[in-house]
Design an enzyme around this catalytic site. Structure first.
Site, PDB file in Angstrom:
ATOM      1  N   PHE A  41      18.539 -16.578  -7.601  1.00 23.35           N
ATOM      2  CA  PHE A  41      18.535 -17.799  -6.794  1.00 23.35           C
ATOM      3  C   PHE A  41      17.746 -17.648  -5.503  1.00 23.35           C
ATOM      4  O   PHE A  41      17.310 -18.637  -4.917  1.00 23.35           O
ATOM      5  CB  PHE A  41      19.986 -18.225  -6.460  1.00 23.35           C
ATOM      6  CG  PHE A  41      20.600 -17.467  -5.310  1.00 23.35           C
ATOM      7  CD1 PHE A  41      20.372 -17.873  -3.998  1.00 23.35           C
ATOM      8  CD2 PHE A  41      21.393 -16.348  -5.519  1.00 23.35           C
ATOM      9  CE1 PHE A  41      20.928 -17.174  -2.925  1.00 23.35           C
ATOM     10  CE2 PHE A  41      21.942 -15.641  -4.461  1.00 23.35           C
ATOM     11  CZ  PHE A  41      21.709 -16.056  -3.169  1.00 23.35           C
ATOM     12  N   LYS A  67      13.666 -18.485 -17.424  1.00 22.94           N
ATOM     13  CA  LYS A  67      15.069 -18.915 -17.298  1.00 22.94           C
ATOM     14  C   LYS A  67      15.409 -18.723 -15.822  1.00 22.94           C
ATOM     15  O   LYS A  67      15.750 -17.637 -15.369  1.00 22.94           O
ATOM     16  CB  LYS A  67      15.969 -18.041 -18.187  1.00 22.94           C
ATOM     17  CG  LYS A  67      17.281 -18.679 -18.619  1.00 22.94           C
ATOM     18  CD  LYS A  67      18.174 -19.182 -17.509  1.00 22.94           C
ATOM     19  CE  LYS A  67      18.922 -18.085 -16.795  1.00 22.94           C
ATOM     20  NZ  LYS A  67      19.642 -18.564 -15.579  1.00 22.94           N
ATOM     21  N   CYS A 100      16.380  -9.620  -1.100  1.00 23.83           N
ATOM     22  CA  CYS A 100      16.599  -8.275  -1.620  1.00 23.83           C
ATOM     23  C   CYS A 100      15.949  -7.229  -0.738  1.00 23.83           C
ATOM     24  O   CYS A 100      16.221  -6.043  -0.862  1.00 23.83           O
ATOM     25  CB  CYS A 100      16.048  -8.161  -3.027  1.00 23.83           C
ATOM     26  SG  CYS A 100      14.281  -8.402  -3.054  1.00 23.83           S
TER      27      CYS A 100
HETATM   28  P1  NAD Z   1      22.436 -12.729 -10.491  1.00 28.99           P
HETATM   29  O1  NAD Z   1      22.351 -11.374 -11.058  1.00 28.99           O
HETATM   30  O2  NAD Z   1      23.757 -13.356 -10.339  1.00 28.99           O
HETATM   31  O3  NAD Z   1      21.565 -13.760 -11.377  1.00 28.99           O
HETATM   32  C1  NAD Z   1      20.228 -13.477 -11.732  1.00 28.99           C
HETATM   33  C2  NAD Z   1      19.920 -14.176 -13.057  1.00 28.99           C
HETATM   34  O4  NAD Z   1      20.771 -13.639 -14.070  1.00 28.99           O
HETATM   35  C3  NAD Z   1      20.172 -15.685 -13.039  1.00 28.99           C
HETATM   36  O5  NAD Z   1      19.133 -16.313 -13.741  1.00 28.99           O
HETATM   37  C4  NAD Z   1      21.509 -15.834 -13.730  1.00 28.99           C
HETATM   38  O6  NAD Z   1      21.613 -17.040 -14.451  1.00 28.99           O
HETATM   39  C5  NAD Z   1      21.547 -14.657 -14.700  1.00 28.99           C
HETATM   40  N1  NAD Z   1      22.890 -14.116 -14.880  1.00 28.99           N
HETATM   41  C6  NAD Z   1      23.878 -14.033 -13.953  1.00 28.99           C
HETATM   42  N2  NAD Z   1      24.963 -13.430 -14.481  1.00 28.99           N
HETATM   43  C7  NAD Z   1      24.657 -13.118 -15.756  1.00 28.99           C
HETATM   44  C8  NAD Z   1      25.365 -12.476 -16.801  1.00 28.99           C
HETATM   45  N3  NAD Z   1      26.593 -12.035 -16.634  1.00 28.99           N
HETATM   46  N4  NAD Z   1      24.747 -12.316 -17.992  1.00 28.99           N
HETATM   47  C9  NAD Z   1      23.486 -12.748 -18.168  1.00 28.99           C
HETATM   48  N5  NAD Z   1      22.773 -13.372 -17.202  1.00 28.99           N
HETATM   49  C10 NAD Z   1      23.333 -13.551 -16.011  1.00 28.99           C
HETATM   50  O7  NAD Z   1      21.658 -12.683  -9.079  1.00 28.99           O
HETATM   51  P2  NAD Z   1      21.564 -13.817  -7.972  1.00 28.99           P
HETATM   52  O8  NAD Z   1      22.881 -13.940  -7.294  1.00 28.99           O
HETATM   53  O9  NAD Z   1      20.932 -15.032  -8.534  1.00 28.99           O
HETATM   54  O10 NAD Z   1      20.500 -13.164  -6.989  1.00 28.99           O
HETATM   55  C11 NAD Z   1      20.840 -12.274  -5.965  1.00 28.99           C
HETATM   56  C12 NAD Z   1      20.691 -10.840  -6.416  1.00 28.99           C
HETATM   57  O11 NAD Z   1      19.356 -10.608  -6.840  1.00 28.99           O
HETATM   58  C13 NAD Z   1      20.931  -9.838  -5.302  1.00 28.99           C
HETATM   59  O12 NAD Z   1      21.643  -8.762  -5.825  1.00 28.99           O
HETATM   60  C14 NAD Z   1      19.534  -9.410  -4.888  1.00 28.99           C
HETATM   61  O13 NAD Z   1      19.442  -8.152  -4.292  1.00 28.99           O
HETATM   62  C15 NAD Z   1      18.841  -9.441  -6.206  1.00 28.99           C
HETATM   63  N6  NAD Z   1      17.405  -9.553  -6.044  1.00 28.99           N
HETATM   64  C16 NAD Z   1      16.669  -8.434  -6.281  1.00 28.99           C
HETATM   65  C17 NAD Z   1      15.305  -8.483  -6.098  1.00 28.99           C
HETATM   66  C18 NAD Z   1      14.472  -7.274  -6.345  1.00 28.99           C
HETATM   67  O14 NAD Z   1      13.268  -7.418  -6.344  1.00 28.99           O
HETATM   68  N7  NAD Z   1      15.043  -6.117  -6.558  1.00 28.99           N
HETATM   69  C19 NAD Z   1      14.685  -9.678  -5.691  1.00 28.99           C
HETATM   70  C20 NAD Z   1      15.483 -10.801  -5.480  1.00 28.99           C
HETATM   71  C21 NAD Z   1      16.848 -10.723  -5.658  1.00 28.99           C
END
Ligand code: NAD
Length: 503
Positions: free
Chosen positions: A156, A180, A288
């Site tokens: 997000f 997605k 992140c």
């Molecule tokens: P999230 O892991 O909750 O969701 C990411 C994606 O995975 C979304 O599209 C979501 O629909 C899907 N998803 C969520 N739970 C799932 C599950 N149980 N099974 C399958 N798919 C699932 O992350 P978020 O809250 O959207 O984003 C924030 C996180 O992303 C933070 O931890 C941040 O550090 C990380 N992030 C990392 C980077 C990087 O480059 N390392 C960059 C941006 C964000």
């Protein structure tokens, strides 16, 4: 369903050349974080819709793979112009659903645009290699070929930039890409798909499927999906990597972070304080690469904290669409409350709450606001140190020496970004050699690599071998093929059971 829900805007998938209504009957709410009100309903795709989008991508792929490199490049140049012309529109869509300020969202779009610019050079990036006469009359040709249908699953916090980390390289390499996006702020993805279509990306080559875990699981298990790029939290990244690779797919899964900023005693205090405040509280800490732990070495801690506190009082917290706001709300009420709970746990664990964001006047309204917080005397073992908080909370860990700082960072399971602030070039150089983190800033608090390098952390911040975008993105979205050929005179042909070797 209530009357209010039926009146909400509906957000659905982008397949072919347009948005299409969902058939799954499942959906979720998209909130306006600044007002705390629901503003749209987003479709959650079921397995059948996933099958349909993958089938369309698979059918479109061969013609796109065979499209001339110069034509692909021309389309990407056109997409670059369209995204450039639509910066503000994309940024406002992000702000409405994510909450970050428009100026911050404009920065996100700009960094994504860099990735399209990089992909415009695809004719050069995909150049192969050739070795003439590896043996008498034998030549070797090495080429990189597209996989077919590839998928991007995004978080997000960067609803436009992270998709742009993925799809420009993916389609430039000749793949069909399915996005997605996060279900919490899905609109930017549809604008990008519309612009790609207007730029000339053929139907089926860039699709958007909205959804939650159901859609992700269908993609993870789909036999026609060949590669998956994921960005999100560490537990989900690990799950995606393990499931995707078990199903025979190539996977790069970027996870969460806990980014430290070391300040050595010789650093310029004003400059270090400016950097810490900007990198900790920009986008309400939902980055992140946000700085979440300030590691103050020896005598610098007290004056540095004083300088940081002074700057924190001046941050304007307010709705992202208001041009005077510097920090907007958090993504959801639940997330805001989760972040706020860390302030309680910090006290219970023995840290000192120096500034408490829960006391900020902005928290009084319905929006998902939290002021900035500063926690002092934080140590490993406290949940405010061990967990990724992902909110406007800066922890200060006090250490005696450079070695203590290095030990703390290298013992942390996350290893996305890190920064050091010093005027000592030798110390900085030693740090960049010794620190076990993927992206390092020297007097740079948010060292996100430019588009012609690649982005990625180490350890629990990345599962997979290849970093994202830039040259490693091209490697990820292609497979290497080596062709060995000879054109001998048939008259010289003979049976030879020995293993082939150079003659
Ligand atoms: P999230 O892991 O909750 O969701 C990411 C994606 O995975 C979304 O599209 C979501 O629909 C899907 N998803 C969520 N739970 C799932 C599950 N149980 N099974 C399958 N798919 C699932 O992350 P978020 O809250 O959207 O984003 C924030 C996180 O992303 C933070 O931890 C941040 O550090 C990380 N992030 C990392 C980077 C990087 O480059 N390392 C960059 C941006 C964000």
């Amino acid at each position: 369903m209530t009357t209010a829900e039926t009146e909400l805007k509906k957000i659905s998938h982008f397949m072919g050349a347009t948005t299409v209504p969902s058939t799954s009957g499942r959906s979720g709410m998209v909130w306006n974080p600044a007002t705390g009100q629901p503003q749209a309903q987003v479709a959650y795709a079921g397995a059948e819709e996933v099958d349909a989008v993958v089938a369309a991508a698979k059918a479109a792929w061969p013609a796109w793979r065979d499209t001339a490199l110069s034509r692909r490049s021309e389309i990407l140049f056109r997409l670059r112009e369209l995204v450039d012309q639509n910066r503000r529109r994309i940024a406002e869509a992000i702000t409405l659903e994510h909450g970050k300020t428009v100026s911050d969202a404009m920065g996100e779009v700009a960094r994504g645009l860099e990735c399209i610019e990089f992909a415009c050079g695809i004719p050069t990036l995909l150049k192969g290699e050739f070795s003439e006469q590896v043996s008498r009359g034998v030549d070797v040709l090495q080429i990189r070929q597209a996989h077919g249908v590839v998928v991007g699953i995004t978080p997000f916090n960067f609803p436009a930039m992270v998709p742009m980390w993925m799809f420009p390289n993916a389609i430039a390499c000749g793949n069909a890409f399915i996005l997605k996006p996060s279900e919490r702020d899905p609109s930017a993805s549809l604008i990008l798909a519309e612009l790609a279509h207007r730029a000339g990306v053929p139907d089926g080559i860039f699709s958007v499927i909205q959804g939650d875990r159901v859609a992700v699981d269908s993609l993870l298990h789909h036999p026609d999906v060949k590669a998956i790029s994921f960005v999100g939290s560490t537990p989900v990244a690990k799950y995606i990597y393990e499931t995707g690779t078990k199903n025979g797919k190539r996977v790069q899964a970027l996870g969460g972070a806990k980014n430290h900023m070391v300040v050595l005693p010789d650093a310029d205090i004003g400059m270090a304080a400016d950097a810490a405040v900007s990198a900790a509280f920009g986008s309400a800490g939902e980055r992140c690469m946000a700085i979440s732990v300030l590691v103050a070495v020896d005598s610098i801690a007290d004056p540095l904290i004083a300088a940081i506190r002074e700057r924190m009082t001046k941050i304007k917290v307010g709705p992202g669409l208001d041009d005077t706001s510097e920090m907007g709300p958090l993504i959801s009420r639940e997330h805001r409350d989760r972040v706020a709970n860390y302030i309680d746990s910090a006290t219970a664990d023995g840290a000192t709450v120096t500034v408490d964001g829960r006391e900020h006047p902005a928290t009084a309204g319905n929006g998902f606001f939290l002021g900035t917080s500063l926690l002092d005397n934080v140590r490993p073992g406290m949940s405010c140190y061990d967990d990724e908080i992902f909110g406007p909370v800066l922890s200060v860990a006090r250490v005696k020496t450079y070695e203590d700082a290095l030990h703390m960072i290298n013992s942390n399971p996350f290893a996305n970004g890190v920064a050091i602030f010093t005027r000592d070039g030798g110390a900085a150089r030693q740090f960049q050699t010794e620190v076990e983190v993927g992206m390092v800033g020297v007097n740079v608090p948010i060292p996100v690599p430019v588009a012609y390098h690649s982005f990625g952390g180490w350890k629990s911040s990345l599962f997979g071998d290849l970093h994202m975008y830039g040259p490693e993105g091209i490697t990820f979205y292609t497979r290497n093929k080596v062709i060995t050929s000879r054109w001998p005179d048939p008259a010289t042909s003979a049976v030879n059971l020995g293993f082939p070797h150079a003659r």
